[in-house]
Design a protein around this motif. Structure first.
Motif, PDB file in Angstrom:
ATOM      1  N   HIS A 114     -65.291  11.052 -90.651  1.00  0.00           N
ATOM      2  CA  HIS A 114     -66.227  10.240 -90.206  1.00  0.00           C
ATOM      3  C   HIS A 114     -67.250   9.881 -91.377  1.00  0.00           C
ATOM      4  O   HIS A 114     -68.414  10.353 -91.510  1.00  0.00           O
ATOM      5  CB  HIS A 114     -67.307  11.403 -89.471  1.00  0.00           C
ATOM      6  CG  HIS A 114     -66.390  11.463 -88.106  1.00  0.00           C
ATOM      7  ND1 HIS A 114     -66.716  12.507 -87.304  1.00  0.00           N
ATOM      8  CD2 HIS A 114     -65.604  10.715 -87.447  1.00  0.00           C
ATOM      9  CE1 HIS A 114     -66.291  12.361 -86.270  1.00  0.00           C
ATOM     10  NE2 HIS A 114     -65.482  11.252 -86.223  1.00  0.00           N
ATOM     11  N   SER A 115     -66.567   9.182 -92.418  1.00  0.00           N
ATOM     12  CA  SER A 115     -67.307   8.584 -93.512  1.00  0.00           C
ATOM     13  C   SER A 115     -67.890   7.196 -93.424  1.00  0.00           C
ATOM     14  O   SER A 115     -67.283   6.412 -92.520  1.00  0.00           O
ATOM     15  CB  SER A 115     -66.459   8.947 -94.864  1.00  0.00           C
ATOM     16  OG  SER A 115     -65.370   7.662 -94.764  1.00  0.00           O
ATOM     17  N   ARG A 116     -68.847   6.780 -94.195  1.00  0.00           N
ATOM     18  CA  ARG A 116     -69.239   5.458 -94.082  1.00  0.00           C
ATOM     19  C   ARG A 116     -68.114   4.407 -94.459  1.00  0.00           C
ATOM     20  O   ARG A 116     -67.826   3.255 -93.802  1.00  0.00           O
ATOM     21  CB  ARG A 116     -70.420   5.033 -95.156  1.00  0.00           C
ATOM     22  CG  ARG A 116     -70.706   3.721 -95.411  1.00  0.00           C
ATOM     23  CD  ARG A 116     -71.381   3.138 -94.235  1.00  0.00           C
ATOM     24  NE  ARG A 116     -71.473   1.791 -94.202  1.00  0.00           N
ATOM     25  CZ  ARG A 116     -72.947   1.194 -94.546  1.00  0.00           C
ATOM     26  NH1 ARG A 116     -73.968   2.082 -94.738  1.00  0.00           N
ATOM     27  NH2 ARG A 116     -73.046   0.000 -94.531  1.00  0.00           N
ATOM     28  N   LEU A 119     -65.738   4.079 -91.352  1.00  0.00           N
ATOM     29  CA  LEU A 119     -66.624   3.176 -90.631  1.00  0.00           C
ATOM     30  C   LEU A 119     -66.348   1.705 -90.822  1.00  0.00           C
ATOM     31  O   LEU A 119     -66.274   0.999 -90.148  1.00  0.00           O
ATOM     32  CB  LEU A 119     -68.027   3.586 -90.395  1.00  0.00           C
ATOM     33  CG  LEU A 119     -68.902   3.028 -89.582  1.00  0.00           C
ATOM     34  CD1 LEU A 119     -68.498   2.574 -88.260  1.00  0.00           C
ATOM     35  CD2 LEU A 119     -70.424   3.363 -89.868  1.00  0.00           C
ATOM     36  N   ILE A 139     -68.377   6.806 -82.147  1.00  0.00           N
ATOM     37  CA  ILE A 139     -67.789   8.014 -83.035  1.00  0.00           C
ATOM     38  C   ILE A 139     -66.857   8.896 -82.501  1.00  0.00           C
ATOM     39  O   ILE A 139     -67.184   9.417 -81.228  1.00  0.00           O
ATOM     40  CB  ILE A 139     -68.904   8.824 -83.631  1.00  0.00           C
ATOM     41  CG1 ILE A 139     -69.993   8.003 -84.232  1.00  0.00           C
ATOM     42  CG2 ILE A 139     -68.194   9.954 -84.534  1.00  0.00           C
ATOM     43  CD1 ILE A 139     -71.375   8.956 -84.704  1.00  0.00           C
ATOM     44  N   VAL A 148     -71.377  14.167 -89.189  1.00  0.00           N
ATOM     45  CA  VAL A 148     -71.690  12.763 -88.968  1.00  0.00           C
ATOM     46  C   VAL A 148     -72.916  12.567 -88.378  1.00  0.00           C
ATOM     47  O   VAL A 148     -73.440  11.688 -88.767  1.00  0.00           O
ATOM     48  CB  VAL A 148     -70.389  12.136 -87.976  1.00  0.00           C
ATOM     49  CG1 VAL A 148     -70.543  12.834 -86.792  1.00  0.00           C
ATOM     50  CG2 VAL A 148     -70.477  10.668 -88.211  1.00  0.00           C
ATOM     51  N   ASN A 151     -75.320  12.319 -91.262  1.00  0.00           N
ATOM     52  CA  ASN A 151     -74.792  11.314 -92.584  1.00  0.00           C
ATOM     53  C   ASN A 151     -75.687  10.038 -92.457  1.00  0.00           C
ATOM     54  O   ASN A 151     -75.482   9.262 -91.411  1.00  0.00           O
ATOM     55  CB  ASN A 151     -73.243  11.187 -92.257  1.00  0.00           C
ATOM     56  CG  ASN A 151     -72.818  10.328 -93.546  1.00  0.00           C
ATOM     57  OD1 ASN A 151     -73.504   9.240 -93.983  1.00  0.00           O
ATOM     58  ND2 ASN A 151     -71.456  10.379 -93.726  1.00  0.00           N
ATOM     59  N   VAL A 154     -74.047   6.588 -92.603  1.00  0.00           N
ATOM     60  CA  VAL A 154     -73.225   6.088 -91.294  1.00  0.00           C
ATOM     61  C   VAL A 154     -74.353   5.769 -90.189  1.00  0.00           C
ATOM     62  O   VAL A 154     -73.967   4.933 -89.609  1.00  0.00           O
ATOM     63  CB  VAL A 154     -72.277   7.457 -90.679  1.00  0.00           C
ATOM     64  CG1 VAL A 154     -71.882   7.370 -89.417  1.00  0.00           C
ATOM     65  CG2 VAL A 154     -71.166   7.550 -91.713  1.00  0.00           C
ATOM     66  N   ARG A 157     -75.766   2.346 -90.571  1.00  0.00           N
ATOM     67  CA  ARG A 157     -74.764   1.312 -90.416  1.00  0.00           C
ATOM     68  C   ARG A 157     -74.449   1.131 -88.947  1.00  0.00           C
ATOM     69  O   ARG A 157     -74.570   0.194 -88.225  1.00  0.00           O
ATOM     70  CB  ARG A 157     -73.481   1.495 -90.968  1.00  0.00           C
ATOM     71  CG  ARG A 157     -72.351   0.434 -90.438  1.00  0.00           C
ATOM     72  CD  ARG A 157     -72.746  -0.924 -91.059  1.00  0.00           C
ATOM     73  NE  ARG A 157     -71.699  -2.111 -90.722  1.00  0.00           N
ATOM     74  CZ  ARG A 157     -71.985  -3.161 -90.233  1.00  0.00           C
ATOM     75  NH1 ARG A 157     -73.169  -3.515 -90.171  1.00  0.00           N
ATOM     76  NH2 ARG A 157     -71.139  -4.149 -89.985  1.00  0.00           N
TER      77      ARG A 157
END
Length: 327
Positions: A114-116, A119, A139, A148, A151, A154, A157
């Motif tokens: 679950h990282s930018r 994504l 998600i 997440v 974050n 994330v 965004r």
């Protein structure tokens, strides 16, 4: 469903593509639903036939994900051949990457991150596959330990996508679903709640998240249910001796309504007024038709009382689910 930030189309049953976009899945007897050929083209044709059937039966919502093999690509191909007014609403997800390489016996079928960076990459892949933005972008399997929901990159965004008109949601899994959802309901971007919808696992064996889902609904989130038949455990395919007593109760109530176990399981979820959508994970047209009979069920108080006894401890349910074989 007044007050919801996202209005989902009727009927309240949608088609999930988890079992239709790849040759292997954990549903009991999944292999029996697939075409004789398991190559990409055979699976594409099977998925398209199921989408045709779903549309003809009135279904107007389809659920996909980046990790469902080629589900988004199959769906995108099908959508490209249809006029706008002949297209269902589409929801998809990011956060898992499909890694099975079209094999049923792969050691690892999907990898979660679950990282930018994931994504950004998967949003682009979704747009390319579908040809347009999904109505709902979620998600995939958000948990507290994945981090997440804390974050900032994330969430920022996702807030941008929301401001562009895409509804933002999360899906939940595991015994801590309620806690994860409660935390998600606190997330705000620019003074507004980020999440428009939640897709949670709930069924007769695992109802523990329903109380928190009702709170989410009251707060304005659309509520979608996945795994309504517990990966086949609430269907005629379940011959597990440990489940026999529960299935006797299920059969007795289903018999009074003249439907199968699956329809009763879905109908029980639809009996909760805060549930906006239940996803059918049907692998063939016969299963889909049986699932849709849930729309005609009206439960009586004795039915609800009998079915309430089927609930398992969440830890036990999730342990059993974790032991199901890919097939």
């Amino acid at each position: 469903m007044s007050g919801k930030r996202l209005t989902l189309p009727r009927p309240r049953i949608g088609l999930g593509l988890a079992a239709l976009g790849r040759p292997g899945y954990i549903n009991l007897g999944h292999g029996e639903d697939m075409p004789d050929g398991r190559d990409v083209e055979a699976m594409r044709a099977h998925c398209h036939a199921m989408l045709d059937t779903a549309w003809q039966r009135g279904i107007r919502y389809v659920d996909a994900a980046r990790s469902y093999g080629r589900a988004e690509a199959f769906l995108g191909d099908w959508l490209a051949e249809r006029a706008d007014e002949q297209r269902p609403a589409v929801g998809s997800k990011w956060g898992y990457t499909y890694t099975a390489g079209w094999r049923v016996d792969a050691d690892v079928h999907e990898v979660k991150e679950h990282s930018r960076a994931v994504l950004d990459r998967q949003w682009g892949e979704t747009l390319e596959a579908l040809g347009f933005p999904p109505v709902l972008y979620q998600i995939h399997s958000a948990t507290l330990d994945s981090g997440v929901l804390d974050n900032a990159a994330v969430l920022e965004r996702l807030g941008e996508l929301r401001d562009q008109g895409v509804a933002i949601g999360l899906t939940t899994s595991g015994p801590a679903q309620a806690e994860t959802l409660a935390r998600a309901m606190e997330v705000e971007i620019e003074g507004r709640p980020l999440f428009d919808a939640v897709q949670a696992t709930a069924n007769l064996f695992e109802p523990s998240v329903l109380g928190q889902l009702e709170k989410a609904s009251e707060a304005g989130m659309a509520v979608i249910i996945k795994e309504a038949v517990a990966n086949g455990r609430l269907t005629a395919r379940n011959d597990r001796p440990k489940d026999a007593p529960a299935l006797q109760t299920l059969d007795a109530v289903a018999g009074r309504h003249g439907v199968g176990r699956d329809a009763l399981a879905i109908g029980w979820l639809l009996d909760h007024p805060f549930v906006d959508m239940v996803l059918s994970g049907a692998g063939n047209a016969e299963q889909l038709g049986s699932n849709l009979r849930a729309l005609d069920i009206t439960l009586a108080p004795p039915d609800r009382e009998a079915l309430a006894a089927l609930a398992e401890r969440p830890e036990s349910y999730w342990s059993t689910r974790g032991g199901l074989d890919w097939n």
